[in-house]
Design a protein around this motif. Sequence first.
Motif, PDB file in Angstrom:
ATOM      1  N   ILE A  99      19.840  94.453  77.484  1.00 12.63           N
ATOM      2  CA  ILE A  99      19.164  93.798  76.295  1.00 12.63           C
ATOM      3  C   ILE A  99      20.204  93.500  75.299  1.00 12.63           C
ATOM      4  CG2 ILE A  99      17.711  94.519  74.382  1.00 12.63           C
ATOM      5  CD1 ILE A  99      16.119  96.056  76.065  1.00 12.63           C
ATOM      6  N   ASN A 100      21.153  94.315  75.041  1.00 12.93           N
ATOM      7  CA  ASN A 100      22.310  93.975  74.149  1.00 12.93           C
ATOM      8  C   ASN A 100      22.810  92.668  74.505  1.00 12.93           C
ATOM      9  OD1 ASN A 100      21.870  96.312  72.836  1.00 12.93           O
ATOM     10  ND2 ASN A 100      23.420  97.235  73.586  1.00 12.93           N
ATOM     11  N   THR A 101      23.442  92.512  75.953  1.00 15.72           N
ATOM     12  CA  THR A 101      24.080  91.346  76.363  1.00 15.72           C
ATOM     13  C   THR A 101      23.065  90.160  76.194  1.00 15.72           C
ATOM     14  OG1 THR A 101      24.905  92.673  77.876  1.00 15.72           O
ATOM     15  CG2 THR A 101      25.158  90.297  78.356  1.00 15.72           C
ATOM     16  N   LEU A 102      21.952  90.249  76.648  1.00 16.07           N
ATOM     17  CA  LEU A 102      20.995  89.065  76.497  1.00 16.07           C
ATOM     18  C   LEU A 102      20.608  88.598  75.103  1.00 16.07           C
ATOM     19  CD1 LEU A 102      19.184  87.064  78.034  1.00 16.07           C
ATOM     20  CD2 LEU A 102      17.279  88.878  77.960  1.00 16.07           C
ATOM     21  N   SER A 103      20.425  89.713  73.996  1.00 19.29           N
ATOM     22  CA  SER A 103      20.278  89.373  72.630  1.00 19.29           C
ATOM     23  C   SER A 103      21.399  88.409  71.922  1.00 19.29           C
ATOM     24  CB  SER A 103      20.209  90.549  71.958  1.00 19.29           C
ATOM     25  OG  SER A 103      18.946  91.361  72.302  1.00 19.29           O
ATOM     26  N   LEU A 104      22.651  88.791  72.225  1.00 20.00           N
ATOM     27  CA  LEU A 104      23.770  88.332  71.872  1.00 20.00           C
ATOM     28  C   LEU A 104      23.860  86.867  72.347  1.00 20.00           C
ATOM     29  CD1 LEU A 104      26.419  91.181  71.595  1.00 20.00           C
ATOM     30  CD2 LEU A 104      25.127  90.148  69.772  1.00 20.00           C
ATOM     31  N   CYS A 105      23.622  86.730  73.597  1.00 22.62           N
ATOM     32  CA  CYS A 105      23.515  85.335  73.888  1.00 22.62           C
ATOM     33  C   CYS A 105      22.510  84.393  73.273  1.00 22.62           C
ATOM     34  CB  CYS A 105      23.418  85.318  75.722  1.00 22.62           C
ATOM     35  SG  CYS A 105      24.941  86.174  76.702  1.00 22.62           S
ATOM     36  N   VAL A 106      21.148  85.102  73.370  1.00 21.29           N
ATOM     37  CA  VAL A 106      20.150  84.173  73.101  1.00 21.29           C
ATOM     38  C   VAL A 106      19.949  83.551  71.494  1.00 21.29           C
ATOM     39  CG1 VAL A 106      17.481  84.177  72.853  1.00 21.29           C
ATOM     40  CG2 VAL A 106      18.467  85.203  74.963  1.00 21.29           C
ATOM     41  N   PHE A 107      20.288  84.746  70.742  1.00 20.91           N
ATOM     42  CA  PHE A 107      20.122  84.453  69.224  1.00 20.91           C
ATOM     43  C   PHE A 107      20.392  83.084  68.594  1.00 20.91           C
ATOM     44  CE2 PHE A 107      20.317  84.921  64.634  1.00 20.91           C
ATOM     45  CZ  PHE A 107      19.132  85.273  64.378  1.00 20.91           C
ATOM     46  N   PRO A 108      21.767  83.072  69.033  1.00 22.70           N
ATOM     47  CA  PRO A 108      22.308  81.744  68.290  1.00 22.70           C
ATOM     48  C   PRO A 108      21.639  80.237  68.675  1.00 22.70           C
ATOM     49  CG  PRO A 108      24.078  83.074  69.239  1.00 22.70           C
ATOM     50  CD  PRO A 108      22.725  83.645  69.679  1.00 22.70           C
ATOM     51  N   PHE A 109      20.964  80.447  69.859  1.00 18.10           N
ATOM     52  CA  PHE A 109      20.014  79.263  70.189  1.00 18.10           C
ATOM     53  C   PHE A 109      18.762  79.197  69.424  1.00 18.10           C
ATOM     54  CE2 PHE A 109      23.083  79.833  73.730  1.00 18.10           C
ATOM     55  CZ  PHE A 109      23.495  78.721  73.621  1.00 18.10           C
ATOM     56  N   VAL A 110      18.320  80.378  69.442  1.00 15.53           N
ATOM     57  CA  VAL A 110      16.778  80.616  68.700  1.00 15.53           C
ATOM     58  C   VAL A 110      16.822  80.293  67.107  1.00 15.53           C
ATOM     59  CG1 VAL A 110      14.941  82.214  68.191  1.00 15.53           C
ATOM     60  CG2 VAL A 110      15.989  82.095  70.396  1.00 15.53           C
ATOM     61  N   GLY A 111      18.092  80.898  66.856  1.00 16.26           N
ATOM     62  CA  GLY A 111      18.455  80.813  65.102  1.00 16.26           C
ATOM     63  C   GLY A 111      19.483  79.923  64.701  1.00 16.26           C
ATOM     64  N   ARG A 112      19.431  78.714  65.768  1.00 18.05           N
ATOM     65  CA  ARG A 112      20.420  77.578  65.441  1.00 18.05           C
ATOM     66  C   ARG A 112      20.368  77.104  64.014  1.00 18.05           C
ATOM     67  NH1 ARG A 112      22.517  74.681  69.687  1.00 18.05           N
ATOM     68  NH2 ARG A 112      23.844  73.009  69.107  1.00 18.05           N
ATOM     69  N   PRO A 113      19.547  76.628  63.364  1.00 15.81           N
ATOM     70  CA  PRO A 113      19.458  76.254  62.017  1.00 15.81           C
ATOM     71  C   PRO A 113      19.855  77.016  61.029  1.00 15.81           C
ATOM     72  CG  PRO A 113      17.475  75.477  62.893  1.00 15.81           C
ATOM     73  CD  PRO A 113      17.956  76.553  63.884  1.00 15.81           C
ATOM     74  N   LEU A 114      19.132  78.345  61.072  1.00 13.98           N
ATOM     75  CA  LEU A 114      19.607  79.484  60.021  1.00 13.98           C
ATOM     76  C   LEU A 114      20.924  79.846  60.179  1.00 13.98           C
ATOM     77  CD1 LEU A 114      18.993  81.692  58.159  1.00 13.98           C
ATOM     78  CD2 LEU A 114      18.558  83.215  60.142  1.00 13.98           C
ATOM     79  N   ILE A 115      21.680  79.983  61.313  1.00 15.42           N
ATOM     80  CA  ILE A 115      23.190  80.330  61.716  1.00 15.42           C
ATOM     81  C   ILE A 115      24.146  79.268  61.110  1.00 15.42           C
ATOM     82  CG2 ILE A 115      25.028  80.648  63.321  1.00 15.42           C
ATOM     83  CD1 ILE A 115      22.841  82.125  64.898  1.00 15.42           C
ATOM     84  N   LYS A 116      23.510  77.874  61.303  1.00 14.50           N
ATOM     85  CA  LYS A 116      24.515  76.748  60.699  1.00 14.50           C
ATOM     86  C   LYS A 116      24.503  76.750  59.300  1.00 14.50           C
ATOM     87  CE  LYS A 116      23.842  72.593  62.492  1.00 14.50           C
ATOM     88  NZ  LYS A 116      23.330  71.286  62.877  1.00 14.50           N
ATOM     89  N   ALA A 117      23.228  77.110  58.625  1.00 13.84           N
ATOM     90  CA  ALA A 117      23.289  77.151  57.115  1.00 13.84           C
ATOM     91  C   ALA A 117      24.028  78.325  56.493  1.00 13.84           C
ATOM     92  CB  ALA A 117      21.780  77.270  56.654  1.00 13.84           C
ATOM     93  N   LEU A 118      24.086  79.417  57.358  1.00 17.57           N
ATOM     94  CA  LEU A 118      24.515  80.496  56.685  1.00 17.57           C
ATOM     95  C   LEU A 118      26.131  80.647  56.864  1.00 17.57           C
ATOM     96  CD1 LEU A 118      22.416  83.293  58.234  1.00 17.57           C
ATOM     97  CD2 LEU A 118      22.687  83.023  55.802  1.00 17.57           C
TER      98      LEU A 118
END
Length: 203
Positions: free
Chosen positions: A155-174
């Motif tokens: 879960i730790n590994t998958l989460s760190l891989c997945v979130f940047p794609f799911v939260g792309r607009p938010l991360i780009k703004a932050l």
Amino acid sequence: MKKKKDENTEVKILDAAKNIFQSKGMDGARMQEIADRAGINKAMLHYYYRSKQLLFEAVFTNAFSLLAPQLNAILNDDSSIEEKIKKFTSNYITFMMKHPYLPNFIIQELNRNEDFILKMKNNTGFPNLEKFKKQVYEEVKKDIITSISGEQLFINTLSLCVFPFVGRPLIKALINTDEVTFNQIIEARKIEVANFIINSIKK
């Protein structure tokens, strides 16, 4: 020639549907719009896919069937946990850079239809964690890695891989970055995520 034409039509339909679903979601997508994007009439679209749900499942299955066997092979090969983490992270992020819509597809569909993933789970090649979990247990027992369950490590590994794609607009703004720089950051995560996870479990 007829068979090739049919295959080409189906590829056009799936590609058009992928783009529409990605931008508008399952509920916002319209079959007429998908037909127009594919360059066919709506009757032809219904000949291939009788409903929007079947078309959505085909798009999802088509992409997931490319990724799942790769991940399953990594989880079940004979390499160490450290090597598995490196290969899993690299393969997953590489694939998602080519199919960035897939994580949101999964979340959208799970929110709409929880039973959908159960159908996917029965397909050949769906990732099986049993060997991975046993291997983590053995490496903890041998004092190779710190105490952690296979489930938590996955879960730790998958989460760190997945979130940047799911939260792309938010991360780009932050982090205040443009698309080109963001993609460079994602590329670097193939190594960064693996190193972060490995360092967290190293003895």
